[in-house]
Design an enzyme around this catalytic site. Structure first.
Site, PDB file in Angstrom:
ATOM      1  CD  GLU A 280      -2.266  -1.220   2.924  1.00 28.07           C
ATOM      2  OE1 GLU A 280      -3.260  -1.924   3.132  1.00 28.07           O
ATOM      3  OE2 GLU A 280      -1.704  -0.559   3.823  1.00 28.07           O
ATOM      4  N   GLY A 282       2.323   4.751  -0.831  1.00 25.98           N
ATOM      5  CA  GLY A 282       1.814   6.052  -1.236  1.00 25.98           C
ATOM      6  C   GLY A 282       2.990   6.945  -1.587  1.00 25.98           C
ATOM      7  NE  ARG A 283       6.651   8.762   3.191  1.00 22.44           N
ATOM      8  CZ  ARG A 283       6.106   9.526   4.138  1.00 22.44           C
ATOM      9  NH1 ARG A 283       6.279  10.818   4.089  1.00 22.44           N
ATOM     10  NH2 ARG A 283       5.415   9.003   5.125  1.00 22.44           N
ATOM     11  CE1 TYR A 322       3.876  12.665  11.198  1.00 22.79           C
ATOM     12  CE2 TYR A 322       4.104  13.583   8.994  1.00 22.79           C
ATOM     13  CZ  TYR A 322       3.419  12.796   9.894  1.00 22.79           C
ATOM     14  OH  TYR A 322       2.297  12.137   9.497  1.00 22.79           O
ATOM     15  CB  CYS A 349      -2.239  32.736  14.359  1.00 23.60           C
ATOM     16  SG  CYS A 349      -2.945  34.081  13.418  1.00 23.60           S
TER      17      CYS A 349
HETATM   18  C1  LIG Z   1      -0.426   5.880   5.418  1.00 20.57           C
HETATM   19  C2  LIG Z   1      -0.601   4.463   5.107  1.00 20.57           C
HETATM   20  C3  LIG Z   1      -0.055   3.919   3.940  1.00 20.57           C
HETATM   21  C4  LIG Z   1       0.833   4.707   3.008  1.00 20.57           C
HETATM   22  O1  LIG Z   1       2.039   4.989   3.598  1.00 20.57           O
HETATM   23  P1  LIG Z   1       3.238   5.629   2.729  1.00 20.57           P
HETATM   24  O2  LIG Z   1       4.202   6.056   3.774  1.00 20.57           O
HETATM   25  O3  LIG Z   1       2.661   6.762   1.973  1.00 20.57           O
HETATM   26  O4  LIG Z   1       3.749   4.565   1.848  1.00 20.57           O
HETATM   27  C5  LIG Z   1      -0.352   2.608   3.647  1.00 20.57           C
HETATM   28  N1  LIG Z   1      -1.137   1.853   4.440  1.00 20.57           N
HETATM   29  C6  LIG Z   1      -1.665   2.327   5.583  1.00 20.57           C
HETATM   30  C7  LIG Z   1      -2.515   1.447   6.411  1.00 20.57           C
HETATM   31  C8  LIG Z   1      -1.411   3.643   5.961  1.00 20.57           C
HETATM   32  O5  LIG Z   1      -1.924   4.123   7.099  1.00 20.57           O
END
Ligand SMILES: *Cc1c(COP(=O)(O)O)cnc(C)c1O
Length: 434
Positions: A280, A282-283, A322, A349
């Site tokens: 999964e 994303g980044r 962060y 602010c």
């Molecule tokens: C945030 C998240 C991701 C994606 O994480 P990345 O750091 O963007 O790869 C995948 N799975 C779950 C359950 C998440 O909470």
């Protein structure tokens, strides 16, 4: 190693015209780069039976979701709006992983309706699934390894900011896993997967390989205790990107090869089928392919020098959220003169509304353009509207060099859309309720 040279070149060609036409601030995403990373990701895991479910929360824009769907990636969703977006990007049954936590019955119903693989985060959610008119075709269980993880990796021992598995709110305890699977089976669920996410923005493969090992242990445990064959292992997201110039990129090819080797050894030793490996991410897929373009509004001298820009943390929250987050900042059209050390600040602010602190940049004056790098994941999507600082537009730099508006900037009307300026009152009951 922020923004690639190729992205920089492509952007430089169009930047003056884009800034003139669309104004600032904006997030801009690089279609070519997105395609290239998706292809590289796919190549790295070509020796495996695998599927990527893109974490929609990283960049929930249909233009980008459709692009990733063309690479046959599915979508990892964690809320009904994310499910709707995935469906609108073309996702069909089997293309969605629903990884939510503290999930309501209505949310589960929405996921099952779309044919998603439901990734349950707690035993209590199983009871809610049982009430639905239809069960999901396959069920994934999010596993919390607790103390088991601490023997594996630094990540397993926890993160100073994100916590340890034992303090996490996510997942089913490993000691409860057989009982939960047995219960799901009695409900009529036949196909099972396991999920665990230990990695977070990791630049090494180790936490993902440890995740795989911890999951494979649970596969054996379920095989031995219930005779159950787990069909899918979801290693979550967490593959990192180098936000700082001196950092190395994640070696995705090496991860693919290491996972394939580990699975071959495991099968030689234990037999059975190798589960489908899922991610999964994303980044990793979208992070490096976005920039936030913003212009200096005020050059300010306090006890330190500040360049105040026309974007705020509402457009990019990571640096404020962060403690160790860093986004590289460059000036595409630098003025001559010796560099200066400045804080690049927004308008909220909140004193932590700073995109960069103590940054050495070319001399800056009102009107100068800055590029804040690596905003393609958890950038716009993490935005918010506190202080009435509204979220900016999103643009897509297409492979043909055209630039497409894929989300306009928010305006006051959007911001006020949920307010009721005229009272809508629930009348008081005539009889006092005793
Ligand atoms: C945030 C998240 C991701 C994606 O994480 P990345 O750091 O963007 O790869 C995948 N799975 C779950 C359950 C998440 O909470």
């Amino acid at each position: 190693m922020p923004m690639s040279a190729a992205f920089n070149r492509r952007l430089t060609d169009v930047l003056p015209e884009v800034v003139r036409h669309f104004g600032t601030p904006f997030h801009l995403y690089d279609e070519q780069g997105l395609h290239e990373t998706a292809e590289a990701f796919d190549r790295a895991f070509s020796a495996l039976r695998y599927r990527e479910f893109f974490a929609v929360k990283a960049l929930p824009n249909p233009a980008v979701l459709r692009l990733l769907y063309d690479h046959r990636f599915g979508f990892d969703c964690s809320s009904p709006p994310e499910l709707s977006l995935a469906a609108r990007a073309g996702a069909e049954a089997g293309d969605i992983m629903f990884t939510s936590n503290n999930t309501s019955r209505a949310e589960l119903a929405a996921a099952v309706e779309l044919g998603a693989t439901v990734n349950i985060d707690d035993e209590a959610v199983l009871d809610k699934l049982a009430d639905l008119p239809r069960l999901p075709d396959s069920l994934c269980l999010r596993v919390n390894p607790g103390r088991l993880a601490s023997s594996t990796t630094p990540e397993g021992r926890g993160h100073p900011f994100l916590g340890t598995p034992e303090t996490a709110k996510f997942g089913i305890r490993t000691d409860r896993l057989p009982a939960v699977c047995a219960k799901a089976r009695r409900m009529g669920i036949e196909r099972f997967g396991l999920h665990m996410m230990l990695a977070s923005n990791s630049l090494t493969a180790q936490p993902l390989l440890s995740t795989l090992d911890l999951l494979l242990e649970q596969v054996l445990r379920l095989r031995e205790s219930l005779g159950l064959e787990v069909e899918l292992l979801n290693l979550g997201g967490g593959i990192g990107i180098p936000y700082r110039p001196q950092q190395q990129t994640f070696d995705i090819e090496a991860l693919g090869a290491a996972i394939a080797a580990r699975l071959r050894d495991w099968r030689r030793e234990h037999g059975g089928d190798i589960p489908l490996i899922c991610f999964e991410s994303g980044r990793y897929l979208t992070g490096p392919h976005g920039v936030l373009a913003t212009r200096v509004v005020n050059r300010m001298s306090k006890w330190r020098e500040c360049a105040g820009v026309d974007a705020s943390m509402s457009a990019l929250m990571r640096p404020a959220l962060y403690p160790d987050a860093y986004h590289h900042i460059t000036v595409p059209w630098p003025r001559p003169g010796p560099p200066e050390t400045v804080d690049v600040t927004g308008s909220l602010c909140e004193n932590n509304d700073k995109f960069g602190v103590d940054r050495e940049l070319p001399p800056l004056a009102e009107g100068d353009l800055l590029l804040i790098h690596d905003t393609g994941a958890h950038g716009h999507s993490m935005g918010f509207t506190y202080n009435g600082r509204l979220r900016p537009q999103e643009l897509l730099l297409r492979t043909d060099g055209g630039v497409e508006l894929i989300r306009r900037a928010e305006n006051e009307q959007d911001h006020f859309a949920t307010l009721r300026f005229h009272p809508v009152v629930l009348p008081r009951p005539l009889e006092p309720v005793s």
